[in-house]
Design a protein around this motif. Structure first.
Motif, PDB file in Angstrom:
ATOM      1  N   GLN A 133       0.914  -1.216   0.062  1.00 32.60           N
ATOM      2  CA  GLN A 133      -0.089  -0.132   0.178  1.00 32.60           C
ATOM      3  C   GLN A 133       0.858   1.500   0.087  1.00 32.60           C
ATOM      4  OE1 GLN A 133      -3.538   0.168   0.301  1.00 32.60           O
ATOM      5  NE2 GLN A 133      -3.549  -2.150   0.171  1.00 32.60           N
ATOM      6  N   TRP A 151       0.376   5.286   1.052  1.00 33.22           N
ATOM      7  CA  TRP A 151      -0.477   6.133   1.691  1.00 33.22           C
ATOM      8  C   TRP A 151       0.087   7.556   1.874  1.00 33.22           C
ATOM      9  CZ3 TRP A 151      -0.771   2.254   6.072  1.00 33.22           C
ATOM     10  CH2 TRP A 151      -1.516   1.216   5.755  1.00 33.22           C
ATOM     11  N   ASP A 175      -3.222   4.814  -1.966  1.00 29.85           N
ATOM     12  CA  ASP A 175      -4.296   3.870  -1.576  1.00 29.85           C
ATOM     13  C   ASP A 175      -5.169   4.390  -0.441  1.00 29.85           C
ATOM     14  OD1 ASP A 175      -3.726   1.347  -3.162  1.00 29.85           O
ATOM     15  OD2 ASP A 175      -1.874   1.656  -2.372  1.00 29.85           O
ATOM     16  N   GLN A 210      -7.327  -4.045   2.224  1.00 26.44           N
ATOM     17  CA  GLN A 210      -7.387  -2.838   1.536  1.00 26.44           C
ATOM     18  C   GLN A 210      -7.466  -1.505   2.004  1.00 26.44           C
ATOM     19  OE1 GLN A 210     -10.498  -3.680  -1.706  1.00 26.44           O
ATOM     20  NE2 GLN A 210      -9.575  -5.181  -2.388  1.00 26.44           N
ATOM     21  N   SER A 225      -8.376   1.266  -0.163  1.00 28.31           N
ATOM     22  CA  SER A 225      -9.260   1.776  -1.015  1.00 28.31           C
ATOM     23  C   SER A 225     -10.411   0.831  -1.273  1.00 28.31           C
ATOM     24  CB  SER A 225      -8.204   2.368  -2.088  1.00 28.31           C
ATOM     25  OG  SER A 225      -8.003   1.357  -2.834  1.00 28.31           O
ATOM     26  N   THR A 228      -5.195  -2.483  -4.846  1.00 28.55           N
ATOM     27  CA  THR A 228      -3.949  -1.604  -5.084  1.00 28.55           C
ATOM     28  C   THR A 228      -3.691  -2.062  -6.735  1.00 28.55           C
ATOM     29  OG1 THR A 228      -3.286  -1.919  -3.033  1.00 28.55           O
ATOM     30  CG2 THR A 228      -1.779  -1.181  -4.851  1.00 28.55           C
ATOM     31  N   ARG A 264      -5.793  -0.008  -9.000  1.00 29.93           N
ATOM     32  CA  ARG A 264      -5.692   1.367  -9.006  1.00 29.93           C
ATOM     33  C   ARG A 264      -4.409   1.935  -9.817  1.00 29.93           C
ATOM     34  NH1 ARG A 264      -8.464   4.344  -5.866  1.00 29.93           N
ATOM     35  NH2 ARG A 264      -6.909   6.042  -5.750  1.00 29.93           N
TER      36      ARG A 264
END
Length: 273
Positions: A109, A111, A134, A261, A263, A267, A270
């Motif tokens: 991930q 962020w 994410d 996840q 989001s 991932t 996305r």
């Protein structure tokens, strides 16, 4: 480029073939999430690393945007993604790519967190790079860009592509999990104004309100109206301070850490849509 005091007190990585630097705190787990942490005007990199590291469960990447370049004041340039010939959108892309080569593996991930001026940078970076992220946490931004096509950049989005050199990713924004934090006592007005005629001044600079609370609420409403998943929190008894914001952000990050996840889309989807 001058050396900022923050970089002298902290070990930093130098971007390949460039004077630009960033701090990187690497987690042991090879697929640990990566938190990109954008500093405010005080450039408190240590506060970001200490506040968001989650006891080594995540890696933290903190770019150091210089307050001065070749004698020119560039302290606010990064907040607006351009200035003094630098393209901060591309620069952040390069810093991220460089940092990924220094990790123990590919983070599962990514962020993005920003405080104050860093929240301005983070919000505007995410406008164009949401598909690569994410999760997004914005803490006490002093200025925000509303999703208004009828308002000129930067208070709105009209002319954004011309100003920044990239297209806003509206579809990715709709699926980017976003949290907005602001101190319930962060009420100072005037400190965050950008009057027309000043550097980065704009006719509609006051569109989102006078205080950081006003601006945070306006951004929440703008993103929500667009369909983005937004969690909004006003922190009781908190003024404009980094530590309480990183503490609240760490709670959010720990929650994301326990979920499969960060989001509403996987991932892989996305980043390769």
């Amino acid at each position: 480029m001058t050396s900022d005091a923050a970089s002298k007190a902290l070990a930093t990585c130098q971007l390949t073939d460039s004077p630009w630097r960033y701090a990187l705190q690497v987690a042991e787990a090879p697929d640990a999430p990566l938190v990109i942490a954008a500093h405010g005007s005080d450039r408190d990199i240590r506060g970001l690393l200490d506040g968001l590291g989650l006891d080594g469960q995540v890696s933290v990447l903190a770019p150091l945007f210089p307050a001065e370049i070749d004698g020119e004041n560039t302290g606010d340039d990064y907040k607006f993604l351009t200035g003094s010939g630098a393209d901060y959108l591309v620069l952040m892309d390069r810093i991220l790519a460089d940092a990924l080569t220094r990790l123990n593996g590919r983070p599962r991930q990514i962020w993005l967190f920003g405080f104050s001026g860093g929240a301005q940078f983070a919000q505007r970076y995410a406008l164009f790079r949401a598909a690569q992220l994410d999760g997004l946490i914005l803490a006490a931004p002093g200025g925000v860009t509303l999703l208004r096509a009828d308002v000129d950049w930067w208070p709105g989005l009209r002319g954004a592509a011309r100003a920044v050199g990239a297209e806003v990713d509206f579809e990715a924004l709709k699926t980017l999990r976003t949290a907005i934090l602001v101190g319930a006592e962060d009420r100072a007005a005037g400190m965050v104004s950008r009057a027309q005629g000043t550097k980065f001044g704009a006719r509609d600079a006051g569109l989102a309100g006078d205080t950081r609370i006003d601006k945070a609420r306006a951004l929440r409403d703008s993103l929500s109206a667009h369909g983005a998943p937004v969690n909004y929190t006003e922190l009781p008894g908190v003024g404009h301070k980094l530590a309480p914001c990183t503490e609240a952000a760490a709670v959010i990050l720990r929650d994301w850490l326990t979920q499969e996840q960060a989001s509403t889309l996987p991932t892989s989807d996305r980043r390769h849509r």
